[in-house]
Write a protein that holds these residues in place. Structure first.
Motif: not given
Lengths: 248, 257
Positions: B166-174
């Motif tokens: 979830w952190q990957l999605l929010r902090r990197v991908y997004l």
């Protein structure tokens, strides 16, 4: 943290990258891995970081197999690993935030750490606004802020000019002395390996095999490496670099 | 700094003013050369617009159109970004969704109106769904394509720092896909706006912009037609060039420093 490699193999499909690598790395040791490009040294770091799994054998951290990435084992990349959309301060703070530290504390700590790597006053700059050397200082701060027990350095200063590189090697050496992590350093720079490492492992080309291990533990070292001329010459010739003037 | 690649400051405004003047000139030239019951001139239409804005009914219609646009476009943004990001980390899902979008996107969204009208009944809902559908595809597609060019080293760095999925999605991908996300949102807005006006013209529910335009046409009130077109142009330009552009410069601040 102690690291052990037990007969480690790594294949990517048909490509055999590492074959039967075994080695113990003691707590607080700094081991440099030098070898030709693409010989699988970086893959070894990725195995320890938990980003890749070995195809055979085991990688142990303090006796337990590495199951996945974790903040106790951190990796510093060659370059471009800072987030361009975050300020230097936010980049460093992110290492703490991802572990649940609240934002205010993380940012305060990040400011401290930027000061430690001589970047006080650059908190609010974005990575593209500062030099390559400053970016790698930030990357070091981001690695050390989480107090890792294992530090994996993947050609951290490879893209920097020689003088900047030496300055950063000193920054790194001070940080390592203070925090005593176990360090694996992949580098193409033989002088960097000689200057920083307790042990230097020279690798063959793919599949990576150790050609020779050098022991420099307890040596006093400065950037003047003339006392290590013989070893330097031997490492270079193992890597296939000519070190003698040819006479016709 | 090397050669400047874009116009800035007063020159940029001058270019915009020139473009508006050019459009107005063509309109006014048409009005001069055609009889006034076919093509009314700019002053007549502006007078009518000022009159209309003071009427409760016109304002209510405008508000209705805006709320239909907001609901449909809002849904599309939310789901488009969500699906696009999830597609970024689940490769099989991404290929499936992409194929589905390529097929569905080939159907003009307005073609769904007869179906939705009967399934959902006469009201706001079929218009909102058509708007959402029109905006969803470009939104999801641009986010999904952008996730493919997220730098592996950025993902690895976050994983090494202990980021959860979830952190990957929010902090990197997004944040990494944000530039393409905003371009996609602007594209999606264009689609949503066209779908809104055409669906309103076709369905004729409520007193929206599209309905008002269609009605003026039916009674051959050319001043009304041109006034509605003018409102459509002004609103879309304001939303796209002012609201979305400001949002873009705010979110992508790091690219402008």
């Amino acid at each position: 943290m102690q690291l052990s490699f037990e007969n480690v193999d790594k294949r990517f499909g048909e490509l055999e990258v590492i074959k039967g690598f075994s080695r113990e790395v003691g707590q607080g040791e700094l081991v440099a891995l030098v070898g030709p490009s693409g010989c699988g040294k970086s893959t070894l770091l990725h195995l320890v970081a938990g980003l890749e799994k070995p195809s055979g054998g085991r990688v142990l951290a303090d006796g337990r197999p590495v199951a996945g990435p974790g903040p106790r084992r951190t990796l510093v990349f060659q370059e471009h690993a800072l987030y361009p959309w975050l300020t230097l301060q936010a980049n460093v703070a992110m290492a703490l935030e991802l572990q649940g530290t609240d934002k205010a504390t993380a940012f305060r700590e990040a400011t401290n750490w930027l000061g430690r790597v001589n970047l006080a006053g650059f908190e609010h700059y974005y990575p593209h606004q500062v030099s390559g050397g400053m970016r790698q200082r930030t990357a070091l701060a981001r690695a050390f802020i989480a107090k890792p027990e294992v530090l994996l350095l993947d050609e951290p200063f490879g893209a920097l000019d020689a003088l900047t590189r030496m300055a950063l090697q000193d920054v790194l050496r001070d940080l390592i002395e203070e925090h005593q992590p176990t360090v694996l350093l992949v580098t193409h720079d033989v002088d960097e390996a000689l200057y920083l490492a307790d042990h230097v492992l020279v690798f063959s080309s793919r599949p990576a095999r150790v050609l020779k291990a050098f022991d420099f533990a307890h040596c006093e070292k400065s950037h003047d490496l003339s006392g290590f001329a013989a070893e330097r010459k031997e490492i270079l010739s193992l890597l296939g670099i000519k070190t003698e003037v040819e006479h016709a | 700094m090397s050669q400047a690649r874009r116009l800035t400051g007063p020159k940029k405004y001058l270019a915009v003013v020139l473009a508006i003047a050019f459009i107005a000139l063509i309109w006014q030239a048409a009005a001069w050369s055609l009889p006034s019951f076919l093509m009314p001139g700019i002053p007549t239409v502006i007078d009518r617009l000022i009159e209309a804005v003071q009427q409760e009914e016109f304002r209510a219609g405008l508000l209705g159109s805006m709320s239909r646009l907001g609901s449909g476009y809002g849904f599309a943004l939310l789901f488009g970004i969500g699906f696009g990001l999830v597609g970024g980390v689940l490769f099989f899902f991404r290929e499936t969704l992409r194929s589905a979008i390529v097929i569905l996107q080939s159907i003009p969204s307005i073609a769904w109106v007869p179906l939705f009208l009967i399934v959902m009944g006469f009201g706001n809902l079929p218009i909102i769904v058509v708007v959402a559908l029109a905006a969803f595809f470009p939104m999801a597609l641009s986010v999904m394509n952008a996730t493919e060019s997220v730098q592996p080293v950025h993902v690895s760095a976050a994983r090494v720092m202990g980021a959860s999925r979830w952190q990957l999605l929010r902090r990197v991908y997004l944040p990494a896909v944000m530039p393409e996300l905003i371009t996609g949102a602007q594209l999606a807005f264009g689609n949503a706006w066209r779908a809104l006006i055409s669906a309103e013209m076709l369905i004729g529910f409520g007193q929206g912009l599209g309905r008002s335009l269609a009605y003026s046409g039916e009674i051959a009130d050319m001043v009304g037609v041109m006034m509605n077109i003018l409102v459509i142009a002004i609103l879309a330009t304001l939303i796209d060039q002012v609201v979305l552009e400001k949002f873009k410069q705010r979110v992508l601040r790091y690219q402008y420093v």
